[in-house]
Enzyme design. Structure first.
Site, PDB file in Angstrom:
ATOM      1  N   ARG A  18      -7.210  -0.017  -0.719  1.00  0.00           N
ATOM      2  CA  ARG A  18      -5.863  -0.371  -1.181  1.00  0.00           C
ATOM      3  C   ARG A  18      -5.127  -1.250  -0.170  1.00  0.00           C
ATOM      4  NH1 ARG A  18      -3.379   2.679  -5.523  1.00  0.00           N
ATOM      5  NH2 ARG A  18      -5.046   3.693  -6.612  1.00  0.00           N
ATOM      6  N   ARG A  22       1.462  -1.991  -2.400  1.00  0.00           N
ATOM      7  CA  ARG A  22       2.931  -1.954  -2.330  1.00  0.00           C
ATOM      8  C   ARG A  22       3.517  -1.807  -0.942  1.00  0.00           C
ATOM      9  NH1 ARG A  22       3.196   2.561  -6.627  1.00  0.00           N
ATOM     10  NH2 ARG A  22       1.272   2.859  -5.446  1.00  0.00           N
ATOM     11  N   ARG A  31       4.685  -8.941  -7.117  1.00  0.00           N
ATOM     12  CA  ARG A  31       4.827  -7.946  -8.191  1.00  0.00           C
ATOM     13  C   ARG A  31       6.192  -7.974  -8.874  1.00  0.00           C
ATOM     14  NH1 ARG A  31       4.958  -4.735 -11.101  1.00  0.00           N
ATOM     15  NH2 ARG A  31       4.496  -2.571 -10.609  1.00  0.00           N
ATOM     16  N   ASP A  67      -8.275  -3.095 -10.768  1.00  0.00           N
ATOM     17  CA  ASP A  67      -8.071  -1.652 -10.854  1.00  0.00           C
ATOM     18  C   ASP A  67      -9.276  -1.023 -11.532  1.00  0.00           C
ATOM     19  OD1 ASP A  67      -5.665   0.369 -10.397  1.00  0.00           O
ATOM     20  OD2 ASP A  67      -6.834   1.022 -12.127  1.00  0.00           O
ATOM     21  N   TYR A 144      -9.921  10.099 -16.378  1.00  0.00           N
ATOM     22  CA  TYR A 144      -8.726   9.410 -16.906  1.00  0.00           C
ATOM     23  C   TYR A 144      -8.771   9.319 -18.426  1.00  0.00           C
ATOM     24  CZ  TYR A 144      -6.803   8.042 -12.401  1.00  0.00           C
ATOM     25  OH  TYR A 144      -6.223   8.074 -11.164  1.00  0.00           O
TER      26      TYR A 144
HETATM   27  O1  CP3 Z   1      -7.912  -1.756  -2.439  1.00  0.00           O
HETATM   28  C1  CP3 Z   1      -7.364  -2.801  -2.860  1.00  0.00           C
HETATM   29  O2  CP3 Z   1      -6.554  -3.442  -2.157  1.00  0.00           O
HETATM   30  C2  CP3 Z   1      -7.764  -3.342  -4.197  1.00  0.00           C
HETATM   31  C3  CP3 Z   1      -6.957  -2.935  -5.270  1.00  0.00           C
HETATM   32  C4  CP3 Z   1      -7.100  -1.574  -5.945  1.00  0.00           C
HETATM   33  C5  CP3 Z   1      -6.064  -1.069  -6.768  1.00  0.00           C
HETATM   34  N1  CP3 Z   1      -6.528   0.061  -7.381  1.00  0.00           N
HETATM   35  C6  CP3 Z   1      -4.761  -1.684  -6.959  1.00  0.00           C
HETATM   36  C7  CP3 Z   1      -3.628  -0.884  -7.468  1.00  0.00           C
HETATM   37  C8  CP3 Z   1      -8.160  -0.671  -5.993  1.00  0.00           C
HETATM   38  C9  CP3 Z   1      -9.473  -0.686  -5.239  1.00  0.00           C
HETATM   39  C10 CP3 Z   1      -7.784   0.349  -6.915  1.00  0.00           C
HETATM   40  C11 CP3 Z   1      -8.656   1.466  -7.297  1.00  0.00           C
HETATM   41  C12 CP3 Z   1      -8.073   2.588  -8.033  1.00  0.00           C
HETATM   42  N2  CP3 Z   1      -7.197   2.559  -9.084  1.00  0.00           N
HETATM   43  C13 CP3 Z   1      -8.428   3.926  -7.816  1.00  0.00           C
HETATM   44  C14 CP3 Z   1      -9.454   4.397  -6.841  1.00  0.00           C
HETATM   45  C15 CP3 Z   1      -8.917   4.403  -5.457  1.00  0.00           C
HETATM   46  C16 CP3 Z   1      -8.143   5.618  -5.138  1.00  0.00           C
HETATM   47  O3  CP3 Z   1      -7.048   5.447  -4.560  1.00  0.00           O
HETATM   48  O4  CP3 Z   1      -8.631   6.717  -5.371  1.00  0.00           O
HETATM   49  C17 CP3 Z   1      -7.694   4.718  -8.718  1.00  0.00           C
HETATM   50  C18 CP3 Z   1      -7.725   6.217  -8.833  1.00  0.00           C
HETATM   51  C19 CP3 Z   1      -6.932   3.839  -9.526  1.00  0.00           C
HETATM   52  C20 CP3 Z   1      -6.035   4.191 -10.645  1.00  0.00           C
HETATM   53  C21 CP3 Z   1      -4.646   3.852 -10.366  1.00  0.00           C
HETATM   54  N3  CP3 Z   1      -4.151   2.567 -10.273  1.00  0.00           N
HETATM   55  C22 CP3 Z   1      -3.570   4.735 -10.176  1.00  0.00           C
HETATM   56  C23 CP3 Z   1      -3.695   6.245 -10.169  1.00  0.00           C
HETATM   57  C24 CP3 Z   1      -2.430   3.961  -9.974  1.00  0.00           C
HETATM   58  C25 CP3 Z   1      -1.023   4.453  -9.877  1.00  0.00           C
HETATM   59  C26 CP3 Z   1      -0.779   5.197  -8.661  1.00  0.00           C
HETATM   60  C27 CP3 Z   1      -0.274   4.250  -7.637  1.00  0.00           C
HETATM   61  O5  CP3 Z   1      -0.809   4.258  -6.510  1.00  0.00           O
HETATM   62  O6  CP3 Z   1       0.676   3.555  -7.982  1.00  0.00           O
HETATM   63  C28 CP3 Z   1      -2.822   2.604  -9.987  1.00  0.00           C
HETATM   64  C29 CP3 Z   1      -1.962   1.439  -9.769  1.00  0.00           C
HETATM   65  C30 CP3 Z   1      -2.371   0.483  -8.711  1.00  0.00           C
HETATM   66  N4  CP3 Z   1      -3.634   0.037  -8.482  1.00  0.00           N
HETATM   67  C31 CP3 Z   1      -1.481  -0.174  -7.806  1.00  0.00           C
HETATM   68  C32 CP3 Z   1      -2.271  -1.037  -7.046  1.00  0.00           C
HETATM   69  C33 CP3 Z   1      -1.811  -1.990  -5.977  1.00  0.00           C
HETATM   70  C34 CP3 Z   1       0.016  -0.010  -7.775  1.00  0.00           C
HETATM   71  C35 CP3 Z   1       0.568  -0.733  -8.940  1.00  0.00           C
HETATM   72  C36 CP3 Z   1       1.887  -1.386  -8.680  1.00  0.00           C
HETATM   73  O7  CP3 Z   1       1.927  -2.493  -8.128  1.00  0.00           O
HETATM   74  O8  CP3 Z   1       2.904  -0.796  -9.083  1.00  0.00           O
END
Ligand code: CP3
Length: 334
Positions: A18, A22, A31, A67, A144
């Site tokens: 990640r 944010r 964003r 994602d 999910y």
């Molecule tokens: O690592 C990186 O920089 C690449 C981007 C990346 C995102 N999601 C961007 C994201 C990666 C590798 C993921 C994987 C992901 N997505 C996982 C596995 C990693 C982990 O943390 O376990 C999971 C479970 C998800 C599902 C997901 N996406 C959730 C549960 C959420 C909401 C929770 C949160 O953290 O906001 C997201 C949204 C998400 N994915 C954001 C980002 C940058 C935030 C969205 C925003 O900008 O509001």
């Protein structure tokens, strides 16, 4: 790339799950103008945030901005990222009949925007920075799909798994077939390593992992284009490490709930490991950050095949200067 293959390296390579997110001002600015899903589907913007994170932090690898849930849409799942709530699925899979209405990923081209983002990122990145592609692992995606979002106890997921094994395995096999096409298309577009995120698999007992998950994750990993390293990551997996190893991967991700030396010993030193700083240590004072980082490097004992990372993704409130300091500490060595 050398660490993935357990070859000697001049310093421990580091990247952070990640890393484009944010906690970073540059990301928040992008964003402000788009929704999260629009950002994922806009290759130029996805490439921009991927590359910005690498340059800002000085890390040794890029992970494509996308994602794990994007693949659910072409399978027939209605996905939304609700403001402040995270992902919401409007038509969850709860019964065998719901499994029957899932669509096979016929053409991986339905996720063309991911491959285009990979192509654009690859050409914008410095040549010595590898680009990581990724997907969710079958179990985490299935969770999910059945829960309809995040979950605490995974009641719907396990209920389907326990009550209707046939439907469960059919769903996991369908997801796995889709993931194989998806990962190989990412590789064709320029991803040099791929990671499977099994973020929520730690809710399972070892016996349930073996019966309901292992064969599916194994089939995905076995079918990745030969020669491309696979990182197999999960959290809460201290009791599942040997089974994850059996499922496969050139690099196994460890979270902070297990000591890196103990985890590596149990996995065997003939596999590489990634990890495993607690993401919350990035909120602590600089000397604590140094000390905890040193402990992990000491446990790796300079053995080839360690990639430094957090045990899970960076938290949204993390101070970016601490993340930059972490990368410097690792590169400078002790
Ligand atoms: O690592 C990186 O920089 C690449 C981007 C990346 C995102 N999601 C961007 C994201 C990666 C590798 C993921 C994987 C992901 N997505 C996982 C596995 C990693 C982990 O943390 O376990 C999971 C479970 C998800 C599902 C997901 N996406 C959730 C549960 C959420 C909401 C929770 C949160 O953290 O906001 C997201 C949204 C998400 N994915 C954001 C980002 C940058 C935030 C969205 C925003 O900008 O509001």
């Amino acid at each position: 790339m050398r660490a993935c293959r357990r070859e000697p390296v001049p310093y421990t390579p580091v990247w952070l799950m990640r890393q484009a997110g944010r906690y970073m001002r540059e990301y928040r600015e992008v964003r402000e103008k788009t929704t999260f899903l629009e950002l994922c589907k806009n290759p130029a913007l996805a490439a921009e945030v991927t590359v910005t994170a690498v340059e800002r932090l000085g890390v040794d690898a890029a992970i494509i901005f996308a994602d794990i849930l994007l693949i659910l849409e072409p399978l027939g799942i209605e996905l939304e990222f609700a403001k402040g709530e995270g992902p919401v699925i409007h038509n969850p899979v709860r019964r065998p009949a719901d499994v029957d209405r899932l669509r096979e990923l016929q053409d991986p081209g339905e996720l063309h925007f991911v491959y285009e983002a990979i192509r654009q990122t690859r050409s914008a990145l410095k040549p010595d920075i590898p680009l990581i592609g990724f997907c969710g692992a079958p179990f985490t995606l299935a969770s999910y799909m059945t829960e309809g979002g995040g979950s605490k106890n995974y009641v719907h997921t396990k209920q389907l798994m326990y009550d209707d094994k046939g439907a469960w395995h059919a769903m996991m096999a369908l997801i796995s077939r889709a993931l194989i096409k998806y990962l190989n298309a990412q590789i064709e577009a320029g991803a040099q390593v791929v990671q499977l995120f099994d973020s929520w698999v730690g809710c399972l007992s070892p016996d349930d992992y073996r019966e309901f998950v292992l064969p599916h994750t194994k089939s995905v990993i076995e079918n990745v284009t030969p020669g491309v390293p696979v990182i197999h990551f999960g959290t809460g997996t201290a009791t599942l490490l040997e089974l994850m190893r059996e499922a496969g991967g050139d690099v196994i991700g460890l979270d902070w709930r297990v000591r890196l030396d103990e985890g590596w010993r149990r996995l065997g030193h003939d596999v590489a490991v990634m990890g495993n700083l607690d993401p919350v240590v990035l909120f602590a004072k600089r000397d604590v950050l140094r000390e905890r980082t040193k402990q992990i490097l000491d446990q790796a004992e300079g053995r080839p095949g360690h990639i430094f990372n957090l045990g899970h993704g960076i938290l949204p409130e993390t101070p970016v200067e601490n993340v930059i300091a972490l990368v410097e500490i690792i590169h400078d060595g002790f």
